[in-house]
Enzyme design. Structure first.
Site, PDB file in Angstrom:
ATOM      1  N   ASP A 158       0.821  -1.205   0.000  1.00  0.00           N
ATOM      2  CA  ASP A 158       0.000   0.000   0.000  1.00  0.00           C
ATOM      3  C   ASP A 158       0.861   1.265   0.000  1.00  0.00           C
ATOM      4  OD1 ASP A 158      -2.403   1.376   0.046  1.00  0.00           O
ATOM      5  OD2 ASP A 158      -2.529   1.381   2.229  1.00  0.00           O
ATOM      6  N   ASN A 191     -10.801  -1.785  -6.347  1.00  0.00           N
ATOM      7  CA  ASN A 191      -9.741  -1.024  -7.006  1.00  0.00           C
ATOM      8  C   ASN A 191      -9.916  -1.043  -8.515  1.00  0.00           C
ATOM      9  OD1 ASN A 191      -7.138  -2.177  -4.728  1.00  0.00           O
ATOM     10  ND2 ASN A 191      -8.441  -0.383  -4.585  1.00  0.00           N
TER      11      ASN A 191
END
EC number: 2.5.1.-
Length: 260
Positions: free
Chosen positions: A35, A84
């Site tokens: 991330d 996403n």
């Protein structure tokens, strides 16, 4: 001068951490939530934060090298969730998919790669070119004899994975002529686990998430039930070897209870 001194201190510290871990208890399987690519790019002053995806993809190669060096047998990386892929800006998603095709999938197919690829997730939500590149990497490494296993979680959602596993079990049992009551009487953890995207693979011993976020975001919800969790404040492209070694040191110092 300052940079050379800092580099020497960093190298000394990394070697000291490595020595302390030598012969100690290391995880067999490390899972990572990679991330912070865009935030890292902004922090570094790039005009286009999507550049972070390329640096993040390049960095995966380096991190896998650290894992192989330490003999960690299996690695799972969280590349992108279903949300996403579906909900982010089309340009950003397209850029991320190109990085996966050009950097990740291409490098894993090289004959010298020590990694066998396994895919986990909804490949049907990916662009055709990305799906093809990843499947090619998986197929070309399946019987390669490579000593390490890499699971790429892409188009992945842990809740959807569990639902899909239960659905597959119910459909299979129904075809065998069993009733819902019959299935309920014999339903087991093992039956569901076998039908997950990761069926047959070991559960992760350690889950690392970069960027300072303290949540799982749907990653390996079933498999990580007894995993040790480690949250690191640095963004993924800036995740250094010493950060990785610190995570392993933290793991080695913990007493795993496996729910007890």
């Amino acid at each position: 001068m300052f940079e050379s001194v800092r580099g020497a201190v960093y190298g000394l510290y990394a070697r000291r951490l490595s020595r302390r871990l030598a012969g100690g208890r290391l995880p067999r399987h490390v899972a990572m939530v990679m991330d912070g690519n865009r935030r890292w790019a902004r922090q570094m002053g790039f005009d286009d934060p999507r550049v972070g995806h390329r640096y993040g993809a390049e960095h995966l190669d380096e991190v896998l090298g650290w894992c192989a060096e330490l003999g960690i047998q299996h690695v799972t990386v969280f590349v992108a969730s279903v949300d996403n892929v579906r909900k982010r800006d089309a340009g950003e998603v397209g850029n991320l998919m190109r990085m996966i095709e050009e950097v990740v999938a291409e490098r894993l197919r090289r004959p010298a790669s020590p990694w066998r690829v396994h895919l986990a997730g909804r490949l049907d939500v990916l662009p055709d070119s990305t799906r093809h590149a990843l499947k090619l990497a998986e197929e070309s490494t399946r019987d390669s004899g490579a000593p390490f296993g890499l699971t790429i979680a892409i188009g992945y959602d842990g809740r959807e994975e569990i639902v899909a596993a239960v659905r597959a079990l119910l459909e299979q049992e129904a075809l065998a002529g069993r009733t819902v009551d019959d299935i309920a009487q014999t339903l087991s953890v093992e039956q569901i686990a076998q039908r997950l995207y990761t069926g047959g693979l070991p559960d992760p011993d350690l889950v690392i998430r970069t960027s300072g976020e303290h949540r799982m975001s749907g990653f390996l919800l079933w498999q990580a039930a007894y995993s040790e969790l480690y949250f690191c404040d640095v963004y993924w492209p800036g995740f250094r070897k010493v950060d990785f070694l610190r995570a392993l040191r933290s793991y080695a110092a913990r007493h795993r209870r496996f729910g007890g």
